[in-house]
Design a protein around this motif. Structure first.
Motif, mmCIF file in Angstrom:
data_model
loop_
_atom_site.group_PDB
_atom_site.id
_atom_site.type_symbol
_atom_site.label_atom_id
_atom_site.label_comp_id
_atom_site.label_asym_id
_atom_site.label_seq_id
_atom_site.Cartn_x
_atom_site.Cartn_y
_atom_site.Cartn_z
ATOM 1 N N GLY A 761 -34.941 -0.444 -3.264
ATOM 2 C CA GLY A 761 -34.275 -1.735 -3.387
ATOM 3 C C GLY A 761 -33.144 -1.867 -2.392
ATOM 4 O O GLY A 761 -32.237 -1.022 -2.356
ATOM 5 N N TRP A 762 -33.198 -2.897 -1.558
ATOM 6 C CA TRP A 762 -32.119 -3.167 -0.603
ATOM 7 C C TRP A 762 -31.207 -4.216 -1.192
ATOM 8 O O TRP A 762 -31.673 -5.288 -1.633
ATOM 9 C CB TRP A 762 -32.701 -3.635 0.733
ATOM 10 C CG TRP A 762 -33.369 -2.524 1.495
ATOM 11 C CD1 TRP A 762 -32.814 -1.722 2.442
ATOM 12 C CD2 TRP A 762 -34.728 -2.084 1.356
ATOM 13 N NE1 TRP A 762 -33.724 -0.823 2.910
ATOM 14 C CE2 TRP A 762 -34.917 -1.008 2.268
ATOM 15 C CE3 TRP A 762 -35.806 -2.487 0.561
ATOM 16 C CZ2 TRP A 762 -36.126 -0.344 2.393
ATOM 17 C CZ3 TRP A 762 -37.013 -1.817 0.673
ATOM 18 C CH2 TRP A 762 -37.172 -0.760 1.591
ATOM 19 N N LEU A 793 -31.577 2.887 -3.975
ATOM 20 C CA LEU A 793 -30.844 1.655 -3.680
ATOM 21 C C LEU A 793 -30.178 1.811 -2.319
ATOM 22 O O LEU A 793 -29.402 2.747 -2.099
ATOM 23 C CB LEU A 793 -29.793 1.385 -4.754
ATOM 24 C CG LEU A 793 -30.344 1.195 -6.176
ATOM 25 C CD1 LEU A 793 -29.210 1.060 -7.180
ATOM 26 C CD2 LEU A 793 -31.263 -0.013 -6.242
ATOM 27 N N LEU A 794 -30.478 0.887 -1.405
ATOM 28 C CA LEU A 794 -30.038 1.018 -0.016
ATOM 29 C C LEU A 794 -29.211 -0.189 0.414
ATOM 30 O O LEU A 794 -29.458 -1.319 -0.014
ATOM 31 C CB LEU A 794 -31.245 1.169 0.918
ATOM 32 C CG LEU A 794 -32.204 2.324 0.628
ATOM 33 C CD1 LEU A 794 -33.406 1.819 -0.159
ATOM 34 C CD2 LEU A 794 -32.663 2.985 1.915
ATOM 35 N N GLY A 795 -28.249 0.081 1.291
ATOM 36 C CA GLY A 795 -27.437 -1.006 1.824
ATOM 37 C C GLY A 795 -26.551 -0.515 2.940
ATOM 38 O O GLY A 795 -26.532 0.680 3.276
ATOM 39 N N ASN A 796 -25.790 -1.447 3.520
ATOM 40 C CA ASN A 796 -24.813 -1.069 4.537
ATOM 41 C C ASN A 796 -23.708 -0.237 3.910
ATOM 42 O O ASN A 796 -23.341 -0.446 2.748
ATOM 43 C CB ASN A 796 -24.223 -2.312 5.195
ATOM 44 C CG ASN A 796 -25.181 -2.937 6.181
ATOM 45 O OD1 ASN A 796 -25.777 -2.248 6.992
ATOM 46 N ND2 ASN A 796 -25.334 -4.256 6.111
ATOM 47 N N ASP A 821 -27.378 -1.697 8.986
ATOM 48 C CA ASP A 821 -28.094 -2.781 9.684
ATOM 49 C C ASP A 821 -29.518 -2.967 9.148
ATOM 50 O O ASP A 821 -30.337 -3.635 9.768
ATOM 51 C CB ASP A 821 -28.151 -2.527 11.199
ATOM 52 C CG ASP A 821 -26.775 -2.482 11.832
ATOM 53 O OD1 ASP A 821 -25.908 -3.251 11.377
ATOM 54 O OD2 ASP A 821 -26.565 -1.670 12.745
ATOM 55 N N PHE A 822 -29.788 -2.340 8.003
ATOM 56 C CA PHE A 822 -31.090 -2.485 7.325
ATOM 57 C C PHE A 822 -32.258 -2.152 8.267
ATOM 58 O O PHE A 822 -33.279 -2.847 8.286
ATOM 59 C CB PHE A 822 -31.236 -3.897 6.744
ATOM 60 C CG PHE A 822 -30.240 -4.201 5.652
ATOM 61 C CD1 PHE A 822 -30.364 -3.599 4.406
ATOM 62 C CD2 PHE A 822 -29.169 -5.057 5.877
ATOM 63 C CE1 PHE A 822 -29.434 -3.856 3.390
ATOM 64 C CE2 PHE A 822 -28.250 -5.316 4.874
ATOM 65 C CZ PHE A 822 -28.372 -4.715 3.624
ATOM 66 N N LYS A 823 -32.086 -1.074 8.996
ATOM 67 C CA LYS A 823 -33.131 -0.680 9.950
ATOM 68 C C LYS A 823 -34.430 -0.309 9.236
ATOM 69 O O LYS A 823 -35.523 -0.660 9.681
ATOM 70 C CB LYS A 823 -32.639 0.500 10.803
ATOM 71 C CG LYS A 823 -31.546 0.121 11.790
ATOM 72 C CD LYS A 823 -31.094 1.332 12.605
ATOM 73 C CE LYS A 823 -29.982 0.938 13.586
ATOM 74 N NZ LYS A 823 -29.494 2.119 14.347
ATOM 75 N N LEU A 824 -34.304 0.421 8.118
ATOM 76 C CA LEU A 824 -35.509 0.798 7.376
ATOM 77 C C LEU A 824 -36.186 -0.450 6.796
ATOM 78 O O LEU A 824 -37.411 -0.583 6.858
ATOM 79 C CB LEU A 824 -35.154 1.784 6.259
ATOM 80 C CG LEU A 824 -36.320 2.227 5.357
ATOM 81 C CD1 LEU A 824 -37.405 2.927 6.179
ATOM 82 C CD2 LEU A 824 -35.815 3.136 4.239
ATOM 83 N N LEU A 825 -35.371 -1.344 6.242
ATOM 84 C CA LEU A 825 -35.935 -2.575 5.690
ATOM 85 C C LEU A 825 -36.650 -3.384 6.769
ATOM 86 O O LEU A 825 -37.748 -3.915 6.541
ATOM 87 C CB LEU A 825 -34.816 -3.410 5.041
ATOM 88 C CG LEU A 825 -35.196 -4.810 4.555
ATOM 89 C CD1 LEU A 825 -36.342 -4.756 3.547
ATOM 90 C CD2 LEU A 825 -33.989 -5.507 3.937
ATOM 91 N N LYS A 826 -36.054 -3.460 7.944
ATOM 92 C CA LYS A 826 -36.643 -4.258 9.020
ATOM 93 C C LYS A 826 -37.950 -3.653 9.550
ATOM 94 O O LYS A 826 -38.749 -4.354 10.162
ATOM 95 C CB LYS A 826 -35.631 -4.431 10.149
ATOM 96 C CG LYS A 826 -34.475 -5.360 9.770
ATOM 97 C CD LYS A 826 -33.392 -5.420 10.832
ATOM 98 C CE LYS A 826 -32.238 -6.313 10.389
ATOM 99 N NZ LYS A 826 -31.122 -6.326 11.353
ATOM 100 N N SER A 827 -38.146 -2.358 9.269
ATOM 101 C CA SER A 827 -39.441 -1.764 9.632
ATOM 102 C C SER A 827 -40.545 -2.264 8.703
ATOM 103 O O SER A 827 -41.734 -2.182 9.028
ATOM 104 C CB SER A 827 -39.361 -0.237 9.560
ATOM 105 O OG SER A 827 -39.277 0.205 8.208
#
Length: 869
Positions: A761-762, A793-796, A821-827
């Motif tokens: 979860g971001w 749970l992920l975030g900046n 910068d939500f690099k993993l999410l953007k993948s």
């Protein structure tokens, strides 16, 4: 004589062209004058308290503005506040025309309805306008209207942030003291601030979402000749930017109550004598107008029938709009492209039909007498489809984030001035009180700590034994906005007529005599007032015959429900003085009077019928003008089906409602009450009932079941509570390459097993949608603990910290990780990201996905995990 004087003053004001007018339309001014006379007659018992301000040295402009306010004032405000309060508000509103560069650019009608009004919704009123004006006038100097709007919202964010609270709407200054509020309180606070700066503003509500069990409120402001939206206390770089842009595309109604008689361009849902309810949905979502025609068994048009357009939400079909049919027997609504239940009724006759708006133009509803039939219906309720909102510019977002962080620091610095644990312990020890318990009260009191501490200090000299019980009996919000003198007055005057009740049944005394709180009313010192107003003789006779009080209320209090349109409960003092009340406030008055007389009293928890205690709880029926005779009752036993995927929660998965006056009214057994904590046997008055169940799906649709049944005298009926399940298997929605390792907030590496079921979860911990989601997950943390699957749970790094675990009571398997910068999410998704975004994965496959604002994510995650198992 006074009526003649006011009429002459009106004629003088109308004919005098040299004086400044507040209302330049002579026809509208005449209407206001006529309605003002009606309000004066309605409030004749408080003539001096309200209308003596017209004898003061006031200008013609102030006079007309005051007349407008009084003409359309809700009953609660005629009862509980005085004329000087409204004159102060008028003068401050008019002063903004001189103070701010945009002041004289606001059209008269816009200023009249969206700057002048002192009330936003159902909040307690206070002197916020004066305080906010003083703070904002210097801060906004040199700005144009749009710049000022954005700046005011930044100022609001410095003061208040989102946190869920109870249904009573705290005053704007109470919100500042608390440093937080729910969306309805944030928007009330923000509209108040905008109006204090002469900025036209209104609160917008979607009364219920179609896709999620919740509602939301925000703010619209008027600039450049049109209305624009913003999130209250949620500043963005520009207008028409907010996290709720996507959910609003799925709304079925967005409405606002406008003070007074308003003829704007919006669709009018309801036009009453005091206010106008408008529908602004077309500004947010695709819309369509549907029509419902009501006829009787002889196919004749039914006059005065009511049509409710009901939306499934919180385990009930909630009326998002209620309309009286026109002369052709037709009611219409502009709404979104989802499903509704349209319910028509008149007296005891009714008819209903579930519709899909996209496929519906006009429906015919034929009223039938209620037959008390037992049957079951199932409906699949489909909300409007998900749509992507318009792309907004990224310009200014980075700078805005810096400002938001600084504003958080300002708010937190103020909160740091509140009484700390050490000072609270000193107070407890001084008065020989439990330190942990007192700290619990002091900590929850926030910026109102001095009032609670003062109560503790002074109450110790009166009756040390009842300090803890009285603080425990009031709501958490009461701790944040109640004055010490009010609590002390209740402590002082609760024993006057209670006799030996405190010794014989202390629990009954504390809950239903000492307790200042009845339901959701404003707390005041009503006991000393009512004891003095009624006197010893009446009180002592009433203790022998409660019918004396019932008869006094029926004789002395005039009942009108339409005038109190914001549904703000009138205080017991206000009811007594005004001698006019709505039914709900009348019932609260009865309870307050009983408690003042030492008679235990309450509103029955499920039905809200007023009751007093005389060896058992006795109902009071004001329609009968006497104490109601013994009613007939039966019993139901609800059994939880083993096939239910989760433990059912009342008002989340199911509800009970009773048929009365043509419709089913939901009974109150609390919110989110687990089935295991419900009564094993529920005693119900004989009649017809509805057991409604709903299973919200991940796409926002609902699998509902309506079971209509009867309760007969002395019968016991067993009912299986079975929630419809979705038997469809999960399918893979997308691929997500699970990383082998990730960094925790402590900068430690942890290994990730791609073959295990896991939740990613971001989040953006400072925003309302994420707060809702974390609260959802924490509320069923024990279920997650039993499943024992990892939650990542992920975030900046700047907005995710360890306090989230304790703040939201997150499951033991929760891990807080850094994804700068939500690099993993953007993948996984590289554009149009709407946080929070949650996925359930197994073997690099995504089997559940939720993006953006969604209530109930915790339960949806559980369902997905169990299906994957």
């Amino acid at each position: 004589m006074k009526k003649l004087m006011y009429s002459l003053l009106f004629m003088v004001a109308l004919s005098c062209t040299k004086q400044q007018h507040f209302i330049n339309d002579s026809q509208y001014l005449e209407t206001v004058n006529q309605d003002f006379e009606k309000a004066k007659n309605l409030a004749k018992e408080r003539q001096n308290e309200l209308f003596s301000v017209f004898d003061a040295d006031i200008t013609n402009e102030e006079r007309e503005a005051l007349m407008f306010l009084f003409a359309y004032m809700p009953l609660s405000d005629l009862a509980d506040y005085n004329g000087e309060f409204y004159l102060d508000n008028v003068r401050l509103a008019l002063k903004t025309k001189e103070t701010f560069s945009w002041g004289n650019q606001i059209p008269e009608e816009i200023f009249r309805h969206f700057v002048l009004p002192y009330r936003v919704n159902n909040e307690n009123l206070d002197t916020a306008r004066a305080i906010f004006y003083a703070e904002l006038s210097e801060r906004l100097e040199g700005m144009d209207l749009k710049q000022a709007i954005l700046e005011v919202n930044h100022w609001c964010h410095e003061k208040v942030n989102y946190q869920s609270t109870d249904e009573r709407t705290i005053s704007p200054l109470g919100a500042v003291k608390s440093t937080f509020g729910r969306c309805g309180e944030e928007s009330t606070f923000t509209v108040t601030a905008m109006r204090a700066a002469g900025i036209p503003a209104r609160q917008c509500y979607t009364p219920r979402w179609a896709h999620s069990d919740d509602n939301h409120a925000w703010v619209e402001v008027w600039v450049d000749g049109k209305w624009h939206f913003l999130g209250a206390c949620e500043p963005e770089p520009d207008l028409d930017m907010a996290w709720f842009s996507a959910p609003a595309l799925r709304a079925m109604l967005v409405n606002s109550n406008v003070y007074g008689k308003y003829e704007g361009p919006e669709e009018i849902i309801l036009k009453e004598d005091q206010y106008t309810k408008v529908n602004m949905l077309s500004n947010y979502a695709p819309v369509k107008t549907i029509f419902a025609k009501v006829i009787n068994a002889n196919n004749e048009i039914v006059k005065d029938a009511i049509v409710e357009f009901q939306l499934y939400n919180y385990a009930e079909f909630y009326p998002i709009a209620k309309k009286l049919v026109d002369h052709n027997g037709i009611a219409s609504l502009m709404t979104g492209f989802g499903d509704l239940l349209v319910w028509a009724y008149k007296e005891n006759e009714f008819a209903y039909q579930k519709i899909t708006v996209e496929k519906t133009d006009t429906i015919i509803l034929k009223l039938q007498a209620h037959q008390g039939k037992e049957y079951t219906e199932t409906y699949d309720i489909i909300p409007p489809i998900t749509k992507e909102p318009k792309a907004v510019s990224s310009e200014g977002i980075a700078e805005n984030q810096i400002r938001l962080k600084h504003e958080d620091e300002i708010r937190e610095a103020y909160a740091a001035t509140f009484m700390n644990n050490s000072a609270s312990n000193d107070l407890s020890i001084k008065y020989d009180l439990d330190t942990a318990a007192i700290w619990n009260f002091i900590e929850k009191s926030r910026g109102n700590y001095s009032e609670i501490a003062d109560f503790i200090s002074n109450a110790s000299e009166i009756n040390n034994q009842y300090i803890m019980p009285i603080l425990a009996s009031i709501a958490q919000k009461d701790l944040r906005d109640t004055e010490s003198k009010i609590l002390l007055a209740h402590l002082n005057h609760s024993f006057t007529y209670s006799g030996d009740l405190p010794q014989q049944n202390n629990d009954l005394f504390v809950k239903y005599v000492l307790n200042p709180r009845i339901e959701n009313e404003k707390l005041i010192d009503y006991k000393s007032f009512l004891q003095q107003a009624f006197g010893d003789d009446f009180i002592n006779k009433t203790k022998q015959d409660i019918g004396l009080l019932v008869n006094w209320i029926n004789t002395e209090i005039t009942i009108t429900d339409k005038v109190n349109y914001y549904n703000v409960p009138i205080t017991a003092k206000g009811v007594y003085e005004l001698k006019v009340s709505d039914k709900y406030s009348r019932d609260l008055f009865f309870v307050a009077a009983c408690r003042s007389f030492g008679i235990p009293s309450r509103l029955e928890p499920a039905t809200k019928v007023p009751q007093y205690y005389n060896e058992k709880w006795m109902d009071v029926d004001f329609k009968q003008k006497e104490i109601s005779a013994a009613k007939a009752f039966g019993t139901i036993k609800l059994k939880n089906s083993k096939e239910n995927e989760v433990e059912p929660l009342y008002r989340i998965h199911y509800s009970l409602s009773k048929f009365e006056n043509g419709k089913y009214n939901t009974l109150d057994y609390g919110w989110d009450t687990p089935f295991s904590e419900m009564p094993k046997e529920i005693r119900l008055e004989t009649g017809s009932y509805l057991l409604l169940t709903g299973n919200r799906q991940s796409d926002g649709s609902v699998l509902s079941n309506l079971q209509f049944f009867n309760v007969n005298e002395n019968d016991t009926k067993e009912i299986i509570l079975q929630i419809r399940n979705n038997a469809e298997p999960l399918v893979q929605l997308a691929e997500f390459v699970v990383p082998k390792t990730l960094k925790t907030i402590d900068n430690k590496s942890i290994s990730i097993n791609e073959n295990e079921i896991a939740v990613f979860g971001w989040i953006d911990a400072g925003k309302e949608p994420t707060k809702h989601t974390l609260k959802d997950i924490g509320s069923i943390g024990e279920v997650f603990n039993k499943l024992n699957y990892k939650i990542y749970l992920l975030g900046n790094s700047e907005n995710i910290n360890g306090s989230l675990i304790t703040t939201y009571s997150l499951p033991e398997s929760s891990n807080l990780l850094i994804d700068n910068d939500f690099k993993l999410l953007k993948s996984f998704k590289d554009e149009n990201i709407d946080l929070p975004l949650f996925i359930v994965v197994k073997g690099n496959g995504v089997y559940y996905l939720s993006e953006g604002y969604q209530i109930g994510i915790g339960e949806q995650l559980i369902k997905a995990i169990k299906k994957l198992e």
